[in-house]
Design an enzyme around this catalytic site. Structure first.
Site, PDB file in Angstrom:
ATOM      1  N   ARG A 132      17.615 -22.131   2.463  1.00 19.49           N
ATOM      2  CA  ARG A 132      17.651 -20.880   1.756  1.00 19.49           C
ATOM      3  C   ARG A 132      18.388 -20.888   0.631  1.00 19.49           C
ATOM      4  NH1 ARG A 132      16.190 -15.936   4.860  1.00 19.49           N
ATOM      5  NH2 ARG A 132      17.986 -14.706   3.715  1.00 19.49           N
ATOM      6  N   ARG A 186      22.564 -25.726  -7.493  1.00 19.44           N
ATOM      7  CA  ARG A 186      22.374 -25.909  -8.865  1.00 19.44           C
ATOM      8  C   ARG A 186      23.680 -26.701  -9.651  1.00 19.44           C
ATOM      9  NH1 ARG A 186      22.541 -19.962  -8.865  1.00 19.44           N
ATOM     10  NH2 ARG A 186      20.279 -19.325  -8.251  1.00 19.44           N
ATOM     11  N   ARG A 188      20.509 -13.073  17.526  1.00 17.96           N
ATOM     12  CA  ARG A 188      21.868 -13.002  17.314  1.00 17.96           C
ATOM     13  C   ARG A 188      21.949 -11.318  16.820  1.00 17.96           C
ATOM     14  NH1 ARG A 188      25.238 -15.895  18.958  1.00 17.96           N
ATOM     15  NH2 ARG A 188      26.869 -15.832  17.185  1.00 17.96           N
ATOM     16  N   ARG A 193      32.082 -12.140   7.390  1.00 18.26           N
ATOM     17  CA  ARG A 193      32.275 -11.716   5.928  1.00 18.26           C
ATOM     18  C   ARG A 193      32.797 -10.456   5.876  1.00 18.26           C
ATOM     19  NH1 ARG A 193      25.781 -12.223   4.504  1.00 18.26           N
ATOM     20  NH2 ARG A 193      24.947 -10.922   6.266  1.00 18.26           N
ATOM     21  N   GLU A 214      31.938  -8.101   9.318  1.00 17.88           N
ATOM     22  CA  GLU A 214      30.872  -8.435  10.187  1.00 17.88           C
ATOM     23  C   GLU A 214      31.133  -9.404  11.066  1.00 17.88           C
ATOM     24  OE1 GLU A 214      27.537  -8.432   7.429  1.00 17.88           O
ATOM     25  OE2 GLU A 214      26.697  -9.741   8.709  1.00 17.88           O
ATOM     26  N   TYR A 231      12.013 -13.526  10.530  1.00 16.74           N
ATOM     27  CA  TYR A 231      13.236 -13.117   9.687  1.00 16.74           C
ATOM     28  C   TYR A 231      12.705 -12.949   8.541  1.00 16.74           C
ATOM     29  CZ  TYR A 231      17.346 -12.157   7.235  1.00 16.74           C
ATOM     30  OH  TYR A 231      18.234 -11.738   6.681  1.00 16.74           O
ATOM     31  N   ASP A 277      12.736 -11.051   4.646  1.00 19.42           N
ATOM     32  CA  ASP A 277      13.694 -10.147   3.942  1.00 19.42           C
ATOM     33  C   ASP A 277      12.796  -9.129   3.440  1.00 19.42           C
ATOM     34  OD1 ASP A 277      15.988 -11.596   3.633  1.00 19.42           O
ATOM     35  OD2 ASP A 277      15.102 -13.019   2.022  1.00 19.42           O
TER      36      ASP A 277
HETATM   37  P1  FAD Z   1      13.798  -2.457  10.957  1.00 20.63           P
HETATM   38  O1  FAD Z   1      14.344  -2.305   9.796  1.00 20.63           O
HETATM   39  O2  FAD Z   1      14.312  -3.333  12.159  1.00 20.63           O
HETATM   40  O3  FAD Z   1      12.876  -1.242  11.556  1.00 20.63           O
HETATM   41  C1  FAD Z   1      12.438  -1.249  12.840  1.00 20.63           C
HETATM   42  C2  FAD Z   1      12.765  -0.010  13.394  1.00 20.63           C
HETATM   43  O4  FAD Z   1      12.153   0.394  14.804  1.00 20.63           O
HETATM   44  C3  FAD Z   1      14.245   0.350  13.607  1.00 20.63           C
HETATM   45  O5  FAD Z   1      14.465   1.700  13.142  1.00 20.63           O
HETATM   46  C4  FAD Z   1      14.633   0.571  15.239  1.00 20.63           C
HETATM   47  O6  FAD Z   1      15.373   1.362  15.617  1.00 20.63           O
HETATM   48  C5  FAD Z   1      12.795   0.942  15.565  1.00 20.63           C
HETATM   49  N1  FAD Z   1      12.656   0.589  17.273  1.00 20.63           N
HETATM   50  C6  FAD Z   1      12.718  -0.554  17.649  1.00 20.63           C
HETATM   51  N2  FAD Z   1      11.983  -0.578  19.064  1.00 20.63           N
HETATM   52  C7  FAD Z   1      11.770   0.991  19.228  1.00 20.63           C
HETATM   53  C8  FAD Z   1      11.374   1.622  20.048  1.00 20.63           C
HETATM   54  N3  FAD Z   1      10.992   1.112  21.380  1.00 20.63           N
HETATM   55  N4  FAD Z   1      10.956   2.951  20.098  1.00 20.63           N
HETATM   56  C9  FAD Z   1      11.126   3.594  18.957  1.00 20.63           C
HETATM   57  N5  FAD Z   1      11.686   2.838  17.843  1.00 20.63           N
HETATM   58  C10 FAD Z   1      11.918   1.648  17.832  1.00 20.63           C
HETATM   59  N6  FAD Z   1      16.636  -8.248   3.367  1.00 20.63           N
HETATM   60  C11 FAD Z   1      16.732  -8.527   2.212  1.00 20.63           C
HETATM   61  O7  FAD Z   1      15.723  -8.485   1.434  1.00 20.63           O
HETATM   62  N7  FAD Z   1      17.889  -8.512   1.573  1.00 20.63           N
HETATM   63  C12 FAD Z   1      19.263  -8.640   2.283  1.00 20.63           C
HETATM   64  O8  FAD Z   1      20.220  -8.606   1.627  1.00 20.63           O
HETATM   65  C13 FAD Z   1      18.991  -8.413   3.649  1.00 20.63           C
HETATM   66  N8  FAD Z   1      19.956  -8.372   4.288  1.00 20.63           N
HETATM   67  C14 FAD Z   1      20.180  -8.335   5.625  1.00 20.63           C
HETATM   68  C15 FAD Z   1      21.165  -8.220   6.343  1.00 20.63           C
HETATM   69  C16 FAD Z   1      21.022  -7.944   7.772  1.00 20.63           C
HETATM   70  C17 FAD Z   1      22.387  -7.985   8.963  1.00 20.63           C
HETATM   71  C18 FAD Z   1      19.714  -7.876   8.292  1.00 20.63           C
HETATM   72  C19 FAD Z   1      19.736  -7.773   9.948  1.00 20.63           C
HETATM   73  C20 FAD Z   1      18.545  -7.862   7.723  1.00 20.63           C
HETATM   74  C21 FAD Z   1      18.752  -8.004   6.409  1.00 20.63           C
HETATM   75  N9  FAD Z   1      17.841  -7.992   5.420  1.00 20.63           N
HETATM   76  C22 FAD Z   1      17.639  -8.255   4.343  1.00 20.63           C
HETATM   77  C23 FAD Z   1      16.017  -7.836   6.064  1.00 20.63           C
HETATM   78  C24 FAD Z   1      15.718  -6.487   6.076  1.00 20.63           C
HETATM   79  O9  FAD Z   1      16.565  -5.947   6.938  1.00 20.63           O
HETATM   80  C25 FAD Z   1      14.266  -6.481   6.680  1.00 20.63           C
HETATM   81  O10 FAD Z   1      13.543  -7.156   6.060  1.00 20.63           O
HETATM   82  C26 FAD Z   1      13.629  -5.054   7.049  1.00 20.63           C
HETATM   83  O11 FAD Z   1      14.682  -3.986   7.379  1.00 20.63           O
HETATM   84  C27 FAD Z   1      12.703  -5.098   8.010  1.00 20.63           C
HETATM   85  O12 FAD Z   1      11.981  -3.915   8.346  1.00 20.63           O
HETATM   86  P2  FAD Z   1      11.210  -3.566   9.591  1.00 20.63           P
HETATM   87  O13 FAD Z   1      10.739  -2.228   9.367  1.00 20.63           O
HETATM   88  O14 FAD Z   1      10.297  -4.534   9.910  1.00 20.63           O
HETATM   89  O15 FAD Z   1      12.228  -3.582  10.970  1.00 20.63           O
HETATM   90  N1  UDP Z   2      25.776 -20.447   4.811  1.00 20.58           N
HETATM   91  C1  UDP Z   2      26.899 -21.083   5.062  1.00 20.58           C
HETATM   92  N2  UDP Z   2      28.051 -20.628   4.123  1.00 20.58           N
HETATM   93  C2  UDP Z   2      27.910 -19.732   3.310  1.00 20.58           C
HETATM   94  C3  UDP Z   2      26.597 -18.778   3.412  1.00 20.58           C
HETATM   95  C4  UDP Z   2      25.683 -19.269   3.952  1.00 20.58           C
HETATM   96  O1  UDP Z   2      26.974 -22.029   5.646  1.00 20.58           O
HETATM   97  O2  UDP Z   2      29.106 -19.319   2.993  1.00 20.58           O
HETATM   98  C5  UDP Z   2      24.652 -20.964   5.700  1.00 20.58           C
HETATM   99  C6  UDP Z   2      24.612 -20.206   6.974  1.00 20.58           C
HETATM  100  O3  UDP Z   2      24.204 -21.382   7.862  1.00 20.58           O
HETATM  101  C7  UDP Z   2      23.447 -19.048   6.886  1.00 20.58           C
HETATM  102  C8  UDP Z   2      22.493 -19.662   5.853  1.00 20.58           C
HETATM  103  O4  UDP Z   2      23.321 -20.630   5.066  1.00 20.58           O
HETATM  104  O5  UDP Z   2      23.017 -19.087   8.001  1.00 20.58           O
HETATM  105  C9  UDP Z   2      21.741 -18.896   5.199  1.00 20.58           C
HETATM  106  O6  UDP Z   2      22.689 -17.949   4.502  1.00 20.58           O
HETATM  107  P1  UDP Z   2      21.882 -16.594   3.788  1.00 20.58           P
HETATM  108  O7  UDP Z   2      23.119 -15.863   3.087  1.00 20.58           O
HETATM  109  O8  UDP Z   2      20.685 -16.847   3.237  1.00 20.58           O
HETATM  110  O9  UDP Z   2      21.863 -15.702   5.462  1.00 20.58           O
HETATM  111  P2  UDP Z   2      21.560 -14.420   5.672  1.00 20.58           P
HETATM  112  O10 UDP Z   2      22.639 -13.611   6.342  1.00 20.58           O
HETATM  113  O11 UDP Z   2      21.062 -13.642   4.663  1.00 20.58           O
HETATM  114  O12 UDP Z   2      20.489 -14.920   6.706  1.00 20.58           O
END
Ligand code: FAD
Ligand code: UDP
Length: 367
Positions: free
Chosen positions: A169, A173, A246, A277, A297, A345, A347
């Protein structure tokens, strides 16, 4: 009777709800949490949007997704450039000439390439796990200081037991460019993510703090069709077994300082620091407030009662997914979509892309 019952009020359901409402469909939303927005939800404290479920930076290569989301908000020009902190030594991410010159004191791209070549000599075949993949991309020194510890904390597994694609991912560069993403479109919505989500769900009936699966049979009768975005295995009462995830624990602290770490995201890449982080939220929106909020986190294994954040991509879980997908075929009026119901997973841009595809097939047009 509703046209659609949406289970979960995250981004996937939001995109669908908005299009359904535009078509005049009646929608009911059932959400387990006390708010809508899923994982993009923010909480505003002293003028700072706190990303409650982890830092969310919008980035995409898909122009139509970018145009779509810009209908709901203006975006700032934030560019993600995280810093890696290895025992107090700071490096730029992603792996680029700034990282390499700091690590080795070298100056030119050719010198760096030669160094990496020498350090990856032991990998002679196609990398079969994350450790081999990482060493073959950036060499052993960077693997040991910036990847091994972070990855093992993040996934709770040895780098030798993780699939190679996880590390692919990240860009590598040979230019001085600290932009974490390769995508041409990137930013943070001005005012945070909540206004986007509120617009998406406008006109829907919303029931909060209610778990669909606790009263599934009754809710299934309430609408002609269901868009289910909860956990796939939960829908089937875990009858074939549980997916592994996780989970994360967020520890947020208010600090009497205008600027705590000078960057939105600092990764702690050694094994000993217990968190992966620290996010300093104000920097996503270039905040000038006199105080700041940071979130540490911590990564951990998912168990019931914790939030499932990252699917674990291994063979066992993929096989289980295929089995649950077969069971899902018995529910033709239930559409399983989004990160949890597809055990994928995604985004944000990929979530929107998938939801827009569903809009097209289900409601007959793209937006
Ligand atoms: P969710 O946002 O998980 O929504 C699902 C909803 O369903 C939740 O509100 C949950 O409470 C509800 N639900 C579940 N089960 C039930 C039930 N049985 N009854 C009623 N409600 C229920 N994407 C990026 O593009 N950039 C980022 O920097 C980025 N950072 C992230 C960092 C983290 C830590 C995580 C976990 C994800 C990140 N993502 C990021 C991904 C992004 O969060 C997701 O793409 C997006 O939120 C997915 O939307 P969703 O609707 O599929 O799921
Ligand atoms: N990673 C790492 N060191 C860093 C950042 C990321 O080794 O400082 C690795 C780690 O295995 C991570 C993967 O690169 O799961 C992808 O990173 P990214 O930031 O895309 O993870 P995200 O939290 O967005 O899933």
């Amino acid at each position: 009777m509703y046209d659609y019952l949406l289970v979960g009020a995250g981004l996937f359901a939001g995109v669908f709800a908005h299009a359904a409402r535009e078509k005049g469909k009646k929608c009911l939303v059932i959400e387990k949490r006390s708010h809508i927005g899923g994982n993009v939800y923010c909480e505003k404290l002293e003028g700072i949007n706190i990303h409650k479920y982890g830092a969310h930076i919008f980035h995409t290569s898909n122009k139509s997704v970018w145009d779509y989301i810009n209908r709901f908000a203006d975006f700032n020009n934030y560019v993600n450039s995280p810093i890696a902190n290895f025992k107090g030594e700071l490096f730029n991410l992603p792996f680029n000439m700034n990282t390499f010159t700091k690590m080795w004191g070298l100056v030119t791209p050719d010198e760096v390439k030669a160094k990496i070549e020498a350090q990856k000599r032991e990998i002679t075949e196609e990398p079969s796990n994350l450790e081999e993949q990482a060493i073959s991309l950036v060499g052993k020194d960077i693997y040991l200081k910036l990847i091994k510890g972070y990855t093992e904390k993040q996934w709770g597994r040895d780098c030798k037991d993780l699939p190679a694609f996880i590390i692919k991912r990240l860009p590598v560069r040979y230019t001085f460019d600290n932009n974490y993403f390769n995508d041409p479109y990137q930013g943070i919505p001005i005012g945070g993510y909540n206004p986007i989500i509120e617009k998406m769900f406008a006109g829907c009936d919303i029931v909060l703090e209610t778990d669909f699966n606790e009263n599934r049979e009754e809710y299934l009768k309430k609408a002609k069709k269901i868009v289910y975005t909860g956990q796939l295995d939960d829908f089937f009462d875990f009858s074939l077994g549980k997916f592994e995830y996780r989970s994360l624990r967020f520890e947020t602290e208010r600090i009497e300082s205008e600027n705590y770490q000078g960057v939105a995201v600092m990764n702690y890449t050694d094994r000993e620091t217990p968190y992966t982080r620290i996010i300093e939220h104000k920097h996503f929106e270039f905040g000038k407030q006199p105080v700041t909020y940071i979130t540490r986190e911590y990564s951990m294994e998912w168990q019931e009662g914790r939030e499932p954040y990252y699917p674990v991509n291994d063979i066992r879980n993929q096989e289980l997914l295929e089995k649950y997908k077969k069971l899902a075929q018995d529910y033709p009026n239930v559409i399983f979509g989004g990160r949890l119901a597809e055990y994928k997973y995604y985004d944000m841009d990929k979530t929107i892309e998938a939801a827009l595809k569903l809009v097209e097939t289900e409601l007959g047009e793209e937006k």
